[in-house]
Design a protein around this motif. Structure first.
Motif, short mmCIF file in Angstrom:
data_model
loop_
_atom_site.label_atom_id
_atom_site.label_comp_id
_atom_site.label_asym_id
_atom_site.label_seq_id
_atom_site.Cartn_x
_atom_site.Cartn_y
_atom_site.Cartn_z
N CYS A 100 4.82 -0.07 -9.39
CA CYS A 100 3.78 -1.14 -9.19
C CYS A 100 3.26 -1.35 -10.49
CB CYS A 100 3.02 -0.53 -8.16
SG CYS A 100 3.71 -0.59 -6.29
N HIS A 129 -1.18 -3.52 -5.44
CA HIS A 129 -0.85 -2.41 -4.56
C HIS A 129 -2.29 -1.74 -4.83
CE1 HIS A 129 -0.83 -0.75 -8.73
NE2 HIS A 129 -1.25 0.41 -8.27
N THR A 187 0.98 -1.35 -0.07
CA THR A 187 -0.03 0.14 -0.20
C THR A 187 0.95 1.18 0.03
OG1 THR A 187 -1.89 -1.10 1.08
CG2 THR A 187 -1.68 1.35 1.39
#
Length: 381
Positions: A283, A290, A261
């Protein structure tokens, strides 16, 4: 920059080892020695501050501007506030955590010298056979708790004779459990899981001999739980600081339980938009699971660094964590996603080359096209 093989077994072994070592803020010397031993095994050089914060260095092609990744080794805990007439210990918390998570916990009390004693944190009214329903109506407060030590002790005098003192540290057992389906349940995954993820990323880079565009410092702090964080281990060349900590799984939050995160803001304010966007792009490009989240009641090592006057770009990467500051739970997949992103970020070029200088001209200062478009073409009235 390339995707690297990550050693999941190493991450789990390292995390379990870290969890076994008591390290409430103020009692961190042992875990510092263990961390330095691990860095030696990886062949990563390091230095220590006076009190034991660690700054390790992974060398790159360019020394300045450089970057840093930070996580904390210290945990929550408690301290003896008073020796009670009934032979038990009054306790106050180290760090911020609810007394409801302390009730029933097994602990070790660390006394002067090398002495220690086991015990249990209990509410003042602990037996239903004596107090009936009063055990359910008594307040949830640290003042309503006491430590029952595992020795014959029925008076303050007996406690004093046994060597107990005001100011003795109380370390709460982590009780770690690693399940077959990937869940990791323990106290103090905040932030030892983050530390293990950083070491796993570093190990992958060392073993692959992956070239780094610029120096990367791995910072391990020892007083984040009381608000000090990374303010005392940075140096002036650091232009980018990525803090690694937990992301809370709860209604109203958007944290990924199985991915990494990227925090957009915590209680100290927004993180650097350019650095955060770079991490999100990594990501997306490398298909790392994510999410993005905002934390209203939370601050990390990065906040302390900013408040100390450092002019640096900051970001916060999180592993998913349920019941933070309690009996916590995470998942190995989230930790591996975090390590994956860290290994890529460490290899990446600087967000802005101009950041090597504290002060610079306007010419190479970054733009925000989405805002400038409206400035250049104002809406028609």
């Amino acid at each position: 920059m390339k995707r690297l093989d990550l050693d999941q077994n190493y991450l789990m072994r390292t995390l379990f080892r870290l969890l076994e070592i008591p390290s409430p803020t103020g009692l961190t010397d042992t875990i510092v020695h263990v961390m330095c031993d691990e860095l030696n095994k990886l062949g990563i050089p390091f230095d220590l501050t006076r009190r034991g914060a660690i700054r390790a260095n992974m060398s790159g092609k360019v020394q300045s501007p450089d970057r840093a990744i930070v996580a904390h080794l210290d945990t929550l805990g408690a301290m003896v506030k008073n020796l009670r007439p009934n032979g038990r210990l009054e306790a106050v918390p180290i760090g911020t955590w609810s007394p409801r998570f302390a009730e029933g916990a097994r602990v070790t009390v660390y006394m002067d010298g090398d002495r220690s004693c086991r015990g249990t944190i209990l509410p003042l009214k602990a037996s239903g056979h004596t107090y009936d329903t009063e055990i359910d109506s008594q307040p949830t407060a640290w003042s309503n708790l006491e430590v029952r030590v595992d020795m014959e002790s029925n008076s303050r005098k007996e406690l004093e004779e046994a060597g107990f003192n005001v100011g003795d540290f109380i370390a709460v057992d982590p009780d770690p459990e690693f399940t077959d389906n990937g869940y990791i349940v323990s106290r103090y995954l905040d932030d030892k899981a983050g530390v293990a993820a950083i070491l796993t990323a570093a190990k992958a880079i060392v073993e692959a001999k992956a070239p780094l565009e610029l120096d990367c410092h791995l910072l391990f702090t020892i007083s984040e739980e009381v608000g000090v964080g990374a303010s005392h281990v940075l140096h002036g060349d650091v232009a980018e600081l990525v803090s690694v900590d937990n992301g809370t799984l709860a209604p109203g939050q958007n944290t990924s339980e199985f991915g990494v995160t990227v925090s957009m803001q915590d209680s100290s304010g927004p993180f650097d938009r350019h650095l955060t966007t770079k991490l999100l792009d990594l990501c997306r490009t490398h298909k790392i699971e994510h999410a993005r989240d905002v934390f209203n009641h939370y601050r990390s090592d990065a906040a302390a660094a900013m408040e100390a006057g450092n002019d640096i770009r900051t970001a916060l990467l999180c592993f998913g964590l349920d019941a933070s500051h309690g009996y916590e739970r995470s998942h190995i997949q989230s930790l591996m996603s975090l390590a994956d992103l860290l290994s890529l970020y460490i290899q990446s070029p600087p967000t802005f080359t101009r950041d090597r200088d504290l002060l610079g001209p306007l010419a190479d200062f970054p733009h925000q096209p989405e805002l400038e478009k409206h400035i250049e073409d104002p809406p028609k009235q």
